[in-house]
Design a protein around this motif. Structure first.
Motif, PDB file in Angstrom:
ATOM      1  N   CYS A 369       0.852  -1.187   0.000  1.00 43.05           N
ATOM      2  CA  CYS A 369       0.000   0.000   0.000  1.00 43.05           C
ATOM      3  C   CYS A 369       0.894   1.246   0.000  1.00 43.05           C
ATOM      4  CB  CYS A 369      -0.898  -0.002   1.224  1.00 43.05           C
ATOM      5  SG  CYS A 369      -1.786   1.551   1.478  1.00 43.05           S
ATOM      6  N   CYS A 372       0.148   3.204   3.848  1.00 42.49           N
ATOM      7  CA  CYS A 372       0.543   2.619   5.140  1.00 42.49           C
ATOM      8  C   CYS A 372       1.620   1.555   4.994  1.00 42.49           C
ATOM      9  CB  CYS A 372      -0.666   2.047   5.863  1.00 42.49           C
ATOM     10  SG  CYS A 372      -1.309   0.527   5.147  1.00 42.49           S
ATOM     11  N   CYS A 391      -6.821  -0.609   0.339  1.00 45.54           N
ATOM     12  CA  CYS A 391      -6.078  -1.216   1.444  1.00 45.54           C
ATOM     13  C   CYS A 391      -7.014  -1.463   2.627  1.00 45.54           C
ATOM     14  CB  CYS A 391      -4.941  -0.286   1.852  1.00 45.54           C
ATOM     15  SG  CYS A 391      -4.078  -0.822   3.331  1.00 45.54           S
ATOM     16  N   CYS A 394      -5.586   0.967   5.814  1.00 46.22           N
ATOM     17  CA  CYS A 394      -5.747   2.420   5.891  1.00 46.22           C
ATOM     18  C   CYS A 394      -6.812   2.925   4.927  1.00 46.22           C
ATOM     19  CB  CYS A 394      -4.416   3.112   5.615  1.00 46.22           C
ATOM     20  SG  CYS A 394      -3.907   3.021   3.884  1.00 46.22           S
TER      21      CYS A 394
HETATM   22 ZN   LIG Z   1      -2.757   1.065   3.503  1.00 45.18          ZN
END
Ligand SMILES: [Zn+2]
Length: 1038
Positions: A369, A372, A391, A394
């Motif tokens: 991601c 994050c 994701c 996050c």
């Molecule tokens: Zn993420």
């Protein structure tokens, strides 16, 4: 799920300030070198190791295969030779069919004052009013427990009724007979597994309550079930029976205890760990646990089951204190149940389970991601025809890299779902790119350096010769990469006393060469070429060396040793060779020679039970602190084998091992005849362990909660990166979580543990473990999904850390208060209304008090001058690195009757409860807790049994110091020896078998492991503790 919390405080998206070893940790993007601080210029990309194929675009779209038949595409490498298919899912996942809670009636104490008290409590807690009465728990308990171990609790925490000065409750529990026993507590057979270390301790701040004592079997209650042996005959009537022996039990409490004598509470009526273990084994033993359901509570650690990974990490890798998190911080605060995971990233898997797949995305590295930095996993939701994914941690929407694109099927799932471990499994590995390597260079294979103290004591005891002889065969068994014929691990040798001797064992040499370094203040490694070698190549020279070492020092008179310079030498050697690895140090005594890290005896029993007792556990600052840092930065793990004859300041000597993922083994007053084999078993296990080096671990979570604290054999430079010079199959890291926002019942809570490490073959890899938990706004869900074995692991580690900074008394008080608080909160919010006199425990936590009481009786938490300071420090540090299995066994040992064992049965012998009451004069019992093992012989043991086991006519002929059973050719001897060797095989440490006769003096050593009894060095019996906790609960509820 609230986005706001994330935006306001991105939990993991940013590199933490002050991150040392790995710039940006491995949290930063793959395009940047992650070893920035090592400073070396990035090297040209070198070819990936053989067998690592660059990832190609996934095959053309096809229907996903069923889990039972799927195959991974060719860029997926397997760790082992297992078939590339998933085992079929189990027919049914075992339901959690137990009643929601167990119900116990506390019985009214017979004495007038207690009865009065009880009546008062009951009247204030009857059905209608108790809920209301509980709206806000009493401030003292909640305020203290909210901040466990931060500040000493106010002295007002001690219950006012308790007379000062009493160390532990030792009243006999009183009880009245049950009307009908609860089903969840069968009374017939006991089985168990567990371990306890030292049965001792002063559990409570003050003396036990004089008041109402025991518990009786509940009335029907929700736990009442068929199939429970009736006790009617045993207990004629409610409240019947005279009180026994109460007067005088507590100074100042006589009057309270006076009154009609009462019948003793039947120990079978209180929750039993052996029953809980046996029940779970019956229910879930031999079954397949499939990890396809979020928040599923796994079988107990003691249960024998098989795991199929279908999207969540196996419980062998991650266990949690609860599998249903409370939605809000307020709820978490209200129940005070710690939210934690115990992660064993390198846990061994049984042979019938699939080893982790290794995914290789070539030089692009794993997909992560953008925000994050979470790694691709089953919680990434593909959208937009497969071009983007959201994701799960996050919520950021990411573009799918071109090489990774794949179409979605009609369910919205990628068509290569079953072909890619990272999309369908809870655990897998990625081949790490050079960005994840120090100096952007592929790592060298690790090295093992054997550093032998050749001072007088070790030579005289024969230890040096024993080690040298053993190494000749042991080095043939160094761990090797799957599929490799030989180990890539390099080996080196150092001997030392006040000075260090390095050996050149280059294969070209006819004789090893010794180089001496006597300037221990400025340690350096005098030779590079020929110090760390491949064992296979240099076998002849190494043999030669190992033959010579004992003779070379045979006449030594040197008794002083150094220690810190020895570790320093290892670090320097690893630095020079640009590799990570492990030091095996065999040391006889405290380092008193003039050199950095010189120690002096600071043992002081007068500090026990004072505010300064904590200093006994604190390591000396300075040299060793800096050494730990250096070791971790170089990936240098330190294992210490100690052979002391007196105090050695283990708190300090074990400081480096305990921060580098190493182990400390202690053989006090080592004698080759009785301890030699025991030590060699430890050494063999340790050398052959599966292990990863130069590791750094990050735990990411979905929004709303985050990892806030870490316990283990670890080192932390910042608040998020867990650094470990090495991590082996037994190392467990306990991670505590806290809310930072509200969690959603719908999306649940996700965690991803990513471990970057170097394999024993010198490959850099990322090991990923994912786990999804439920979230609920109902506390009953939390209690239903609790795991007692994990809870006690967390409490043991947090308490053992707390004693570094707080008086033991405070720590014990906090433990008791929090126990009472967790149980009171359940009672208040989750249990059906019932009389206050009933003790109602959540089913999943019904044996929690046994473990907690046992924990408080362990050596570190007991203030007794009879205990060795080194033993206490040693146990404290050992526990910090334990996983759930090990703490469970330590705190509740297995006590196995052998006198009535079926020698023809394949079934394992059934353990009984750890209490003196289970012993019989004519019995023979085996007790073990993962650290110690005893064979206890009743004074009236049958001569036939003694003959079969020892080839002796009677017990009286038994000589002391026997440490193994003779190999006799009869069924009983074979059976018992096979039980013992099976346990030694299974446990992470060796155990020395100690044979004790009933009533002989050494029996005391054995008795301290009977953790349901009163502690030898203080501490309540289980029954008394339960009574005490019940009283505390009632106080909280009023
Ligand atoms: Zn993420």
């Amino acid at each position: 799920m609230s986005q706001q919390g994330y935006v306001a405080a991105p939990p993991y998206s940013q590199a933490q300030p002050g991150m040392g070893a790995y710039q940006g940790g491995f949290g930063s993007g793959p395009t940047q070198p992650l070893y920035g601080h090592y400073g070396g210029p990035p090297q040209a990309f070198s070819a990936p190791p053989a067998g690592m194929m660059k990832s190609s675009v996934a095959p053309a779209a096809s229907m996903p295969l069923s889990p039972g038949s799927s195959q991974y595409n060719p860029n997926v490498q397997q760790n082992g030779s297992h078939p590339q298919s998933y085992p079929a899912p189990p027919a049914v996942s075992a339901p959690y069919g137990q009643p929601p809670h167990s119900l116990y009636n506390s019985m009214a104490s017979p004495g007038p004052p207690p009865t009065q008290q009880l009546t008062n409590q009951m009247s204030s807690m009857n059905l209608g009013s108790h809920v209301q009465g509980l709206q806000s728990p009493p401030p003292p308990a909640s305020s203290v427990v909210q901040q466990p171990f931060q500040t000493p609790p106010p002295s007002t925490m001690a219950p006012p009724q308790m007379p000062p000065g009493l160390q532990s409750p030792h009243m006999s529990p009183l009880m009245s007979p049950p009307q009908s026993p609860p089903a969840s507590m069968p009374m017939a057979s006991q089985s168990m597994a567990g371990t306890s270390m030292a049965g001792m301790g002063r559990p409570f701040p003050g003396p036990p309550p004089p008041g109402p004592g025991g518990f009786q079997q509940p009335g029907l209650g929700s736990a009442g079930q068929p199939g429970y042996p009736q006790q009617a005959g045993q207990f004629g009537g409610y409240m019947a029976g005279p009180q026994q022996n109460m007067p005088g039990a507590f100074p100042g409490a006589q009057s309270a205890m006076a009154g009609p004598p009462q019948k003793k509470l039947d120990p079978d009526s209180i929750p039993s760990i052996t029953h809980v273990i046996e029940d779970d084994q019956v229910k879930q033993g031999g079954q397949v646990f499939t990890t396809n359901i979020r928040g599923q509570v796994p079988p107990l650690v003691t249960t024998d089951f098989t795991v199929t990974d279908q999207g969540n990490a196996s419980p062998r890798f991650i266990r949690c204190t609860t599998y249903s998190l409370p939605c809000t911080a307020d709820l978490a605060k209200q129940c005070q149940v710690p939210l934690a995971a115990i992660i064993k990233p390198f846990a061994s898997l049984p042979k019938n389970e699939t080893p982790l797949y290794v995914v290789n995305h070539g030089d692009t590295g794993p997909v992560r991601c953008n925000r994050c930095k979470a790694y691709m996993c089953p919680y990434m939701q593909f959208i937009d025809g497969g071009r983007r994914y959201q994701c799960g941690f996050c919520n950021c929407v990411n573009e799918v890299p071109v090489f990774y694109f794949q179409h979605l099927d009609h369910m919205g799932r990628r068509v290569d779902f079953y072909e890619r471990p990272e999309l369908s499994l809870g655990s897998y590995e990625f081949v790490a790119t050079l960005d994840y390597c120090k100096n952007n260079k592929p790592p060298n294979p690790p090295a093992y350096i054997f550093m032998i103290d050749v001072s007088y004591n070790n030579i005289k005891s024969g230890l040096v010769k024993l080690i040298c002889d053993e190494l000749k065969t042991l080095l043939e068994k160094l761990p090797r990469e799957e599929g490799m014929e030989t180990s890539a691990i390099k080996v080196g040798f150092v001997t030392y006393n006040k000075v260090l001797h390095f050996y050149n064992v280059k294969s070209a040499l006819a004789q090893p060469q010794m180089m001496v370094v006597s300037d221990t203040a400025e340690m350096f490694v005098p030779l590079l070429d020929g110090f760390l070698v491949n064992y296979q190549d240099s076998r002849a020279v190494i043999y030669n060396l190992l033959d010579q070492i004992p003779d070379m020092f045979a006449d030594t008179a040197e008794s002083e040793t150094v220690f810190a310079p020895v570790i320093q030498a290892g670090v320097e050697a690893f630095k020079a060779a640009e590799c990570s690895g492990k030091l095996f140090i065999f040391q006889s005594s405290m380092p008193t020679a003039e050199a950095p890290g010189k120690l002096k005896n600071r043992d002081d029993k007068k500090l026990v039970n004072t505010d300064k007792e904590k200093t006994l556990f604190q390591p000396q600052k300075g040299v060793y602190e800096q050494l730990s840092k250096d070791c971790v930065a170089s990936g240098c793990c330190v294992d210490l084998f100690l052979f002391p004859s007196q105090y050695t300041d283990i708190a300090t000597m074990a400081d480096v091992p305990s921060h580098t993922g190493g182990s400390v083994y202690k053989y006090s007053n080592f004698q080759i005849e009785t301890d030699g084999e025991h030590f060699l078993r430890d050494l063999r296990k340790d050398v052959q362990k599966s292990i990863g080096f130069d590791a750094i671990m990050r735990v990411r979570t979905s929004t709303g909660f985050r990892a806030t604290d870490f316990f283990g054999g670890i080192y932390m430079n910042n608040t998020t990166d867990v650094e470990m010079a090495a991590v082996d199959c037994d190392n467990g890291v306990t991670v505590e979580f806290k809310h930072d926002d509200t969690l959603s019942e719908e999306s649940g809570a996700l965690m991803q543990c990513a471990l970057l490490y170097t394999t024993i073959g010198g490959q850099r890899r990322l090991r990923i473990h994912n786990l999804s938990l439920n979230c609920s706004s109902q506390l009953s869900e939390l209690y239903k999904s609790c795991e007692t074995d994990s809870l006690i692991n967390f409490f043991a580690k947090s308490a053992y850390r707390a004693i570094l900074n707080q008086p033991l008394k405070n720590v014990r008080e906090i433990l008791v208060n929090q126990t009472a608080h967790m149980l009171a909160c359940y009672r208040k919010n989750c249990a059906s209304p019932s009389a206050a006199s009933q003790l109602i425990l959540p089913d999943a936590m019904k044996v929690f008090p046994v473990y907690m009481n046992s924990l408080m009786k362990t050596a570190p938490l007991v203030g007794s001058t009879e205990l060795s300071t080194d033993d206490r420090a040693h146990q404290r540090l050992s526990v910090m690195a334990m996983g759930v299995e090990d703490t469970q066994l330590l705190l509740y040992p297995r006590l196995i009757p052998l006198h009535n064992i079926d020698v023809n049965s394949e079934k394992p012998a059934t353990p009984v409860r750890c209490s003196e009451e289970r012993l019989t004069d004519s019995g023979i019992f085996l007790l073990e807790n993962g650290q110690s093992m005893f064979l206890w012989l009743g004074q009236a043991s049958s001569p036939d049994l003694i003959q079969s086991l020892f080839n002796l006519p009677s017990l009286a002929h038994l000589q002391g110091h026997m440490c193994a059973l003779p190999e006799l050719d009869n069924p009983l001897s074979r059976k018992v020896r096979s039980i013992i060797s099976g346990l030694l095989e299974k446990r992470s440490n060796s155990m020395k078998l100690q044979i004790v006769r009933q009533k002989d003096k050494p029996e005391m050593l054995f008795r301290q492991f009977l953790v349901e009894d009163k502690g030898l060095h203080g501490g309540a019996s289980y029954m008394d503790f339960l009574c005490y906790v019940h009283r505390e609960i009632r106080q909280l509820l009023t």
